[in-house]
Enzyme design. Structure first.
Site, short mmCIF file in Angstrom:
data_model
loop_
_atom_site.label_atom_id
_atom_site.label_comp_id
_atom_site.label_asym_id
_atom_site.label_seq_id
_atom_site.Cartn_x
_atom_site.Cartn_y
_atom_site.Cartn_z
N ARG A 26 -10.51 -11.53 2.31
CA ARG A 26 -11.38 -12.60 1.82
C ARG A 26 -10.67 -13.95 1.85
NH1 ARG A 26 -12.08 -9.37 -3.73
NH2 ARG A 26 -11.58 -7.71 -2.27
N LYS A 58 0.84 -1.20 0.00
CA LYS A 58 0.00 0.00 0.00
C LYS A 58 0.87 1.25 0.00
CE LYS A 58 -3.89 -1.84 2.77
NZ LYS A 58 -4.97 -1.68 1.81
N1 BES Z 1 -8.04 -3.69 4.53
C1 BES Z 1 -8.28 -3.27 3.20
C2 BES Z 1 -9.59 -2.50 3.03
C3 BES Z 1 -9.67 -1.17 3.74
C4 BES Z 1 -9.24 -0.04 3.12
C5 BES Z 1 -10.18 -1.10 5.02
C6 BES Z 1 -9.32 1.19 3.77
C7 BES Z 1 -10.26 0.11 5.69
C8 BES Z 1 -9.83 1.26 5.07
C9 BES Z 1 -8.32 -4.47 2.28
O1 BES Z 1 -7.56 -5.56 2.65
C10 BES Z 1 -7.82 -3.99 0.97
O2 BES Z 1 -6.71 -3.59 0.89
N2 BES Z 1 -8.66 -4.05 -0.04
C11 BES Z 1 -8.33 -3.62 -1.33
C12 BES Z 1 -8.92 -4.63 -2.29
C13 BES Z 1 -8.46 -4.49 -3.68
C14 BES Z 1 -7.00 -4.87 -3.81
C15 BES Z 1 -9.31 -5.41 -4.51
C16 BES Z 1 -8.93 -2.24 -1.58
O3 BES Z 1 -10.02 -1.99 -1.08
O4 BES Z 1 -8.28 -1.43 -2.21
ZN ZN Z 2 -5.54 -5.45 2.00
#
Ligand code: BES
Ligand code: ZN
Ligand code: ZN
Length: 485
Positions: A338, A264
């Site tokens: 997931r 990230k």
């Molecule tokens: N933990 C994150 C989602 C999230 C983002 C929670 C911001 C709280 C605040 C999750 O694991 C994630 O990174 N999801 C990605 C999915 C994508 C790669 C399909 C996302 O939402 O960008």
């Molecule tokens: Zn994630």
């Protein structure tokens, strides 16, 4: 904090500080009205005015707090008013205060008591363990609240329940606010064991060796690069019975989500210690369920891991075999929630549950869709979704439903494996929900995405603080209170 109930009227009794909750345009008793200009206080929601009544009333200090229009007073109004009361009392350095209504709202006395106690507990919450220098107001906390009510018995029952629920929320908030370096998967395992000891829950914590032996491929893949090894946690309250339902509560316990190899950017990683918010909901709810002694069989299930990059990390292109035997093609290591939940959800099936309710900070797309004002719910069973929506209105933790139509399930099918962990940008929250639904068999299932509600940079309500919200605890308890087989 001790919260008691007593009969009578708050203005007639001696106290150092009395709080009087007053609706908009209500006519104040002469003793109070004589102390102020009518313009000074209009009863608007959360407006407060401090008075020193002298001989006009028994309390030494009298704080008026507005509750807004009388026909708009809901349980949620009372939570907010109670939180304002506790915060004002703290600022006034009153270690005890009494609380009463000018006119008791038309709500049921038990619900009134519950909402007040939830508001007092949540409003009192702060996260200060890492501050080495505390301000005066941070050192101070209120230790006694006495609520004046016409129906002592019902109000008292509600207060006791609300206090248990409020403490469940605080427990969940503490876990979310705890730094990722402290709140590791092993730490969550220890918290579960402590709950087991204190409340008689049957707790099982599986570490890496057992996870390998039993085939928890999803959790192992996501946790593979971290020295903080994964855990799978089960907390069982009560027993299966014809008399009451079995409900599985499943939580995402990503104690830190760096994104893994799909790392990230800095701004998105900053608050990723909160990616175990779903598991915090499960912990807080299990504590409250056990303390309330609810008539049901509840199983709290937490998949806990830390998502890190490194040479042992799982990669885009890998294929992971989950506990269910289904294979998952990994396209993005940041869509890890997931993947670990696939094991937890499949595991839940062994309890033949009447409902599986799962909480996770699953998708950033959920924040875009609903912001901080509702969690998203996706369900395979409309009755279960409706129950959650109703409980959301009542508990003040709103949920908004998104569809799980067949087309969305198609979007997470892989060409080389059974499923892929990425459905594309379109409908990102729903395809994540559709992915999860592949692991619950035919059991009624609801997925609650709390990405937008689990953590707040800016609080919206008087009972909130910046940081972890412990969202979902009130929702679950409210739903389970009304859940019959
Ligand atoms: N933990 C994150 C989602 C999230 C983002 C929670 C911001 C709280 C605040 C999750 O694991 C994630 O990174 N999801 C990605 C999915 C994508 C790669 C399909 C996302 O939402 O960008
Ligand atoms: Zn994630
Ligand atoms: Zn995540």
């Amino acid at each position: 904090m001790e919260i008691k109930v007593t009969g009578g009227a708050v203005l007639d009794h001696e106290s150092d500080l009395a709080v009087l909750a007053v609706c908009e345009d209500a006519s104040l008793p002469q003793s109070v009205a004589g102390l102020i200009e009518p313009k000074d206080f209009n009863g608007k929601m959360k407006k407060a005015l401090l008075l020193y009544p002298g001989s006009a009333a028994s309390p030494r200090r009298l704080l008026l707090i507005g509750m807004g229009k009388p026909d708009k007073v809901r349980a949620e109004t009372l939570r907010e008013v109670a939180a304002v009361a506790i915060k004002e009392a703290r600022n006034l350095q009153a270690d005890a205060f009494s609380f009463g209504f000018l006119d008791q709202p038309g709500l049921d006395a038990e619900k009134t008591g519950q909402a007040l106690a939830e508001g007092f507990e949540m409003g009192a919450y702060r996260y200060l363990p890492y501050k080495t220098e505390l301000k005066d107001e941070e050192k101070f906390s209120v230790s006694d609240v006495t609520v004046y009510s016409k129906d002592e018995k019902k109000t008292g029952t509600g207060l006791a329940a609300g206090q248990i629920i409020g403490r469940g929320v605080a427990f969940a908030r503490d876990l979310v606010n705890g730094p990722g370096g402290k709140v590791t998967p092993a730490f969550l395992g220890e918290e579960a064991e402590a709950l087991g000891r204190n409340l008689g829950l049957n707790v099982t914590v599986l570490g890496p060796d057992q996870l390998v032996k039993q085939g928890f491929g999803g959790i192992l893949a996501v946790g593979s690069a971290s020295v903080n090894e994964p855990r799978f946690i089960v907390m069982e309250y009560g027993k299966a019975s014809e008399k009451w339902p079995t409900v599985c509560l499943v939580g995402k316990g990503l104690t830190f989500d760096s994104g893994g190899l799909n790392i990230k950017p800095a701004e998105a990683m900053e608050m990723m210690k909160s990616d175990m918010g779903g598991s915090a909901t499960v912990f807080g709810a299990m504590q409250a369920i056990a303390e309330l002694k609810l008539p049901l069989h509840a199983v709290g299930i937490v998949s806990a891991a830390e998502n890190m990059p490194g040479s042992k990390a799982y990669r885009p292109g890998d294929v992971v075999k989950s506990l269910s035997g289904k294979t998952i093609e990994i396209l993005n290591t940041d869509a890890e929630g997931r993947v670990i939940l696939s094991d937890g959800l499949f595991y839940a099936q062994r309890y033949k549950p009447d409902a599986i309710i799962e909480f996770s900070t699953l998708t950033g797309a959920m924040i875009i869709a609903l912001g901080a004002h509702a969690s998203g719910v996706m369900a395979t069973d409309q009755t279960l979704a409706d129950r959650l929506i109703a409980a959301g209105e009542e508990s003040g933790e709103r949920v908004w439903q998104l569809p799980l139509w067949e087309e969305y399930h198609e979007m997470v099918k892989s060409e080389i494996a059974d499923l892929k962990n990425l459905g594309g940008r379109a409908a990102g929250s729903i395809t994540a929900g559709a992915f999860l639904a592949a692991f619950v068999g035919d059991y009624p299932f609801a997925h609650v995405d709390i990405a937008g509600t689990g953590w707040l940079d800016k609080p919206n309500k008087s009972y909130q603080e910046k940081g972890g919200q412990g969202v979902g605890v009130r929702l679950v308890v409210e739903m389970l209170n009304n859940f019959k087989k």
